[in-house]
Design an enzyme around this catalytic site. Sequence first.
Site, PDB file in Angstrom:
ATOM      1  N   ASP A   1      -2.232  -7.770   1.876  1.00  0.00           N
ATOM      2  CA  ASP A   1      -1.321  -6.870   1.478  1.00  0.00           C
ATOM      3  C   ASP A   1      -1.075  -5.555   2.465  1.00  0.00           C
ATOM      4  OD1 ASP A   1      -0.376  -8.944  -0.273  1.00  0.00           O
ATOM      5  OD2 ASP A   1      -1.365  -7.903  -2.169  1.00  0.00           O
TER       6      ASP A   1
ATOM      7  N   GLU B   1      -5.915  -1.364  -0.557  1.00  0.00           N
ATOM      8  CA  GLU B   1      -6.968  -2.594  -0.784  1.00  0.00           C
ATOM      9  C   GLU B   1      -6.751  -3.517   0.157  1.00  0.00           C
ATOM     10  OE1 GLU B   1      -8.176  -4.914  -5.173  1.00  0.00           O
ATOM     11  OE2 GLU B   1      -6.373  -3.590  -4.862  1.00  0.00           O
TER      12      GLU B   1
ATOM     13  N   ASP C   1      -1.430  -2.579   1.788  1.00  0.00           N
ATOM     14  CA  ASP C   1      -1.817  -1.128   1.378  1.00  0.00           C
ATOM     15  C   ASP C   1      -3.180  -1.059   1.269  1.00  0.00           C
ATOM     16  OD1 ASP C   1      -3.153  -3.043  -0.526  1.00  0.00           O
ATOM     17  OD2 ASP C   1      -1.799  -2.656  -2.222  1.00  0.00           O
TER      18      ASP C   1
ATOM     19  N   GLU D   1      -4.151 -13.448   0.914  1.00  0.00           N
ATOM     20  CA  GLU D   1      -4.959 -13.478  -0.331  1.00  0.00           C
ATOM     21  C   GLU D   1      -4.697 -14.704  -1.031  1.00  0.00           C
ATOM     22  OE1 GLU D   1      -3.841  -8.931  -0.013  1.00  0.00           O
ATOM     23  OE2 GLU D   1      -3.206 -10.791   0.629  1.00  0.00           O
TER      24      GLU D   1
ATOM     25  N   ARG E   1       3.587  -3.034  -4.725  1.00  0.00           N
ATOM     26  CA  ARG E   1       2.942  -1.722  -5.087  1.00  0.00           C
ATOM     27  C   ARG E   1       3.181  -0.690  -3.914  1.00  0.00           C
ATOM     28  NH1 ARG E   1      -0.807  -6.195  -5.736  1.00  0.00           N
ATOM     29  NH2 ARG E   1      -1.420  -6.383  -7.738  1.00  0.00           N
TER      30      ARG E   1
ATOM     31  N   TYR F   1       7.314  -5.883  -1.390  1.00  0.00           N
ATOM     32  CA  TYR F   1       6.041  -5.785  -1.852  1.00  0.00           C
ATOM     33  C   TYR F   1       6.071  -4.765  -3.128  1.00  0.00           C
ATOM     34  CZ  TYR F   1       0.938  -4.942  -2.228  1.00  0.00           C
ATOM     35  OH  TYR F   1      -0.193  -4.754  -2.461  1.00  0.00           O
TER      36      TYR F   1
ATOM     37  N   HIS G   1       5.954   2.504   1.947  1.00  0.00           N
ATOM     38  CA  HIS G   1       6.778   1.786   2.848  1.00  0.00           C
ATOM     39  C   HIS G   1       8.028   1.496   2.603  1.00  0.00           C
ATOM     40  CE1 HIS G   1       4.846  -0.920  -0.086  1.00  0.00           C
ATOM     41  NE2 HIS G   1       3.689  -0.489   0.187  1.00  0.00           N
TER      42      HIS G   1
END
Length: 717
Positions: free
Chosen positions: A93, A97, A95, A20, A313, A311, A358
């Site tokens: 990422d 999204e 997740d 990203e 989130r 990570y 995770h």
Amino acid sequence: MEAPQRKAVRKRSGKLVIVESPAKARTVGRFLGKGYTVRASVGHVRDLLRSQLSVDVDHNFEPKYRIPNEKRPVVKEIKQLAQKAEEIYLATDPDREGEAIAWHLMEAAEIEPEITRRVVFHEITEPAIQEAFEHPRSIDMSLVDAQQARRVLDRLVGYSISPILWEKVRSRLSAGRVQSVALRLIVEREREIEAFEPEEYWTIKAELKPQGGKTSFVARLVRMDDEEPALTSQAATEAVTADMQQGAYSIQKIKRSERRRKPMAPFITSSLQQEASRRLGFTAKRTMALAQQLYEGLDVGEGGTTGLITYMRTDSTQVSEVALKEVRELIAQNYGGDFLPAVPPQYKTRAKGAQEAHEAIRPTSVRRLPEAIKASLTHDQFRLYQLIWKNFVASQMEAAVYDTVSVDVVGKTPSHEYGLRASGSTVRFPGYLVVYEEALDEDLRSDEEMVRIPAGLEENQTQKLVALLPEQHFTQPPPRFSEASLVQNLEEHGIGRPSTYAAIISTIQERGYVYREAKRLLPTETGMTVNDLLVAHFPDIVDTNFTANMEENLDQVAEGKAVWADVVREFYDRFGPEVARAQAEMPAAKAELEKVGRACPLCGHDLVIRWGRFGKFISCSNFPECRHTEAWLEVIGVKCPKDGGEIVQRKTRKGRVFYGCANYPTCDFTSWKQPIAQPCPKCGGLLVVANKREVQCTACGESFLNEQLEAVDSEKA
């Protein structure tokens, strides 16, 4: 006849990796080395059109996506690189999204599925990236569908309700599926506070000392005969104290015990935001921005950028075996074997409906000590990294052990028997407290008072009454939400997910529904009006249980147990009729424009306060005929030390609050810290708020505690 020549087919070569952000691309590229081309999509490359609903409600809620103009060059480059690459890895990422971004990349750049793989890593370190590339997988369409369902639901709500609010209240208002629930929580808390009627009550403490002893202690009255004392007035309290003065006191019971205090679990998204708010004063948005920087990678003198934390989130408290081994070695080496549990502590995930699990937020290497890399980080990056490092190390250490003692004292008079209690504790073994102690909001702290208990106390020992200490109190209303307590409340209700908390809080403030004051969230008049209309006409949208159930339905989609369009249809079958009724029945709640009290310098009409995209501003009431506008300046009642003008509250382009002279640009006085009206007791200069407990003079540099200023005021009075 010659055979027709075949067009040469260009041979594919090399491997293309898409992430990203540019920062993440640099870090990942360094670890992958030659043979890999790493490019950044810079977030999403496709989205719903802004100019229209972009959801076909008549055809299974099919979304209409578009590549924004600013992303067309990015997509074009990725498409060209993808046509030449032998293998393509989507490393967005880990997740929902991120999964959706990967899918949108494939669709927008027309990437061939046959040569495309999805790789997922929860930390940007060389071992984690190597492991991920050794175990690629296909895109998980269940996760993509769950994210798409969330996006479609939010679009249906926002684009259906917002136009009604524009018509009935004022322009540029918005309603969101989850933000409206958060607004309701804040508004209802404010109404509770407004309706609250304080009740008087009294407490009585007794200072006692053993007969012949030198050290006294304080015990609190907890029982009068066989009941809790009802001390609701000064008269009732004075009657009790008069009787207690005649009592004979002795120790009835001494209880000694041990209390173990366990460490806080490793951070998840919500607990990191809460702790950073309480301990560092960061907003949720600021915390996540800094955590993103630490995750994507910084140069800390190891030959290039490297990810410093896992990570950010996540709603999982799990820790990898490799990380556990490393932290246990560090604890044994740096603190000793007594601080290392025989078995690593296990923590339950506290988030309701946790699905995107995770690993907890932790340093990628606990050997990377905060002080060792401090010079390579900004001040705020260091503070957040240190917070995460300390929390993780402490979470794997032994519990703190306290020796506690509780002393029950009985006092007998001819009329009554009084029970008093004193409790105290001392740290026998500090355990994890040598590294870290969890911070608490003021409204979360225990009311239990721990006092110093003198040595030598014995049961049945006579006590001398030194003094009685009655104290008046009033019941307090529930506290306003801080960002930390609001995140905790949303999490407990199962509203939102790790990636949404910061956005929820930012949105309701940016829309002018809520503002921060002394780190607490208060609703604006507009926020209360919008909330009341939504509660009356869209009860499901602002219902906490309904919203939490919707999150669970999205989780079902993510697990492949439900079809996303069916979830949206079930919602819309109830929501559509509500929109139609609200359009017809919602009353107009347009407030009259507030007059400033000055005339327009261009046409002479009254100047009024309006709301725009960036908040309040001043304009002419004769708009659109007259287009005169001025910035809205929040006067704080303090004079400028340079020219005597009014000091006003302003905001930077990024929304950070600062204070400056209203006569700018003629006067250039500015301050990041809030000035106060009281002058410096030493030199008469301007005082600014340094922290909760003290202020500082901008002229002489002297600092004063708030109590010192209060004492000065008392002397003047």
